[in-house]
Design a protein around this motif. Structure first.
Motif, PDB file in Angstrom:
ATOM      1  N   LEU A   1      -0.833  -3.211   4.748  1.00  0.00           N
ATOM      2  CA  LEU A   1      -0.259  -2.472   6.139  1.00  0.00           C
ATOM      3  C   LEU A   1       1.113  -2.032   6.052  1.00  0.00           C
ATOM      4  CD1 LEU A   1      -1.616  -5.093   8.878  1.00  0.00           C
ATOM      5  CD2 LEU A   1      -2.569  -2.696   8.475  1.00  0.00           C
ATOM      6  N   ASP A   2       1.860  -2.311   5.015  1.00  0.00           N
ATOM      7  CA  ASP A   2       3.181  -2.042   5.003  1.00  0.00           C
ATOM      8  C   ASP A   2       3.502  -0.490   5.217  1.00  0.00           C
ATOM      9  OD1 ASP A   2       5.565  -3.483   4.932  1.00  0.00           O
ATOM     10  OD2 ASP A   2       6.157  -2.342   3.100  1.00  0.00           O
TER      11      ASP A   2
ATOM     12  N   GLN B   1       1.578   1.752   6.711  1.00  0.00           N
ATOM     13  CA  GLN B   1       1.099   2.043   7.896  1.00  0.00           C
ATOM     14  C   GLN B   1       2.144   1.702   8.918  1.00  0.00           C
ATOM     15  OE1 GLN B   1      -1.100   0.882   5.828  1.00  0.00           O
ATOM     16  NE2 GLN B   1      -2.575   2.363   5.653  1.00  0.00           N
ATOM     17  N   GLU B   2       2.928   0.471   8.724  1.00  0.00           N
ATOM     18  CA  GLU B   2       4.101   0.125   9.404  1.00  0.00           C
ATOM     19  C   GLU B   2       5.095   1.053   9.283  1.00  0.00           C
ATOM     20  OE1 GLU B   2       4.666  -4.108   8.660  1.00  0.00           O
ATOM     21  OE2 GLU B   2       3.121  -4.602  10.000  1.00  0.00           O
TER      22      GLU B   2
ATOM     23  N   GLU C   1       2.500  -7.484   6.023  1.00  0.00           N
ATOM     24  CA  GLU C   1       0.961  -7.956   5.830  1.00  0.00           C
ATOM     25  C   GLU C   1       0.314  -7.012   4.642  1.00  0.00           C
ATOM     26  OE1 GLU C   1      -1.003 -10.133   7.236  1.00  0.00           O
ATOM     27  OE2 GLU C   1       0.999 -11.003   8.380  1.00  0.00           O
TER      28      GLU C   1
ATOM     29  N   ASP D   1       0.813  -1.342  -0.137  1.00  0.00           N
ATOM     30  CA  ASP D   1      -0.069   0.100   0.132  1.00  0.00           C
ATOM     31  C   ASP D   1       0.964   1.278   0.072  1.00  0.00           C
ATOM     32  OD1 ASP D   1       0.912  -0.630   2.536  1.00  0.00           O
ATOM     33  OD2 ASP D   1      -0.856   0.641   3.484  1.00  0.00           O
TER      34      ASP D   1
END
Length: 220
Positions: free
Chosen positions: A176-177, A179-180, A173, A94
């Motif tokens: 989610l990348d 956001q992480e 995931e 993402d």
């Protein structure tokens, strides 16, 4: 009035930055010397795998948004940047990043270098000349940084790193990348300390050993 932090005249913050810079310089120099015997072997493998230069220069933003050329061993075919836009619709992460598992632009030698982190050896030169640190946020271009101004301002307050908290903690995931990435970069800025840097370097070293074991011995 600023209270002296060390040497009787430097402020505490300036002293910490000086110590960090000296540590980065010494560590980068040691890494360059350690990996130097591998450089001609890697260079020959890259040249034999596909036509093009040995090194790849990526324009990135450093501390305070200053642009610099982030160095890596070339792992893709020439013209990969132009092909990326055509493959953007199949990106598996993402946010503004781009990644697909079986990226057709990556050469066989390049895939090995990426999997074992050897492609990042030239970044120690960026550390040596003060453009990067051993540990810090992931170096990223202006096009990615402008997507999240508040996060950008925090991460550009320090030099980007060869490794970092996001690199060792990311789960990959789906969706989610990014956001992480934001989470761990901002967490690193909040927790910035010598002890945290040592922990990140240690875990990076273990991951690198694990990748080599997986490649040569099939261990996971």
């Amino acid at each position: 009035h600023v209270k002296p932090g060390c040497f009787g005249f430097l402020p505490i913050l300036s002293c910490a930055r000086l110590i960090r810079r000296v540590g980065d310089f010494v560590a980068a120099l040691a890494a360059i010397v350690f990996f130097l015997p591998l450089v001609p072997i890697i260079a020959l493998a890259i040249k034999r795998s596909s036509p093009g230069p040995i090194f790849y220069k990526a324009r990135r933003q450093g501390r305070h948004g200053k642009d610099f050329d982030c160095l890596k061993f070339r792992t893709m075919k020439v013209g990969a940047d132009q092909l990326q836009e055509k493959l953007r619709t199949v990106s598996e992460v993402d946010g503004p990043q781009f990644k697909i598992v079986d990226d057709p632009r990556i050469t066989p030698v390049g895939r090995f270098l990426r999997d074992t982190y050897l492609d990042e050896i030239p970044q120690f030169y960026n550390v040596l000349i003060g453009q990067m640190s051993i540990v810090g946020p992931r170096p990223s271009p202006k096009a990615e940084n402008i997507r999240c101004p508040l996060w950008r301002d925090a991460r550009l307050s320090v030099r980007p790193g060869v490794t970092g908290l996001w690199q060792i903690n990311r789960t990959r995931e789906p969706m989610l990348d990014f956001q992480e990435w934001i989470q761990y970069d901002t967490e690193y800025i909040r927790r910035l300390s010598f002890a945290l840097d040592i922990q990140i370097c240690y875990r990076t070293f273990l991951q690198m050993l694990g990748k080599f074991a997986e490649k040569f011995f099939g261990a996971k």
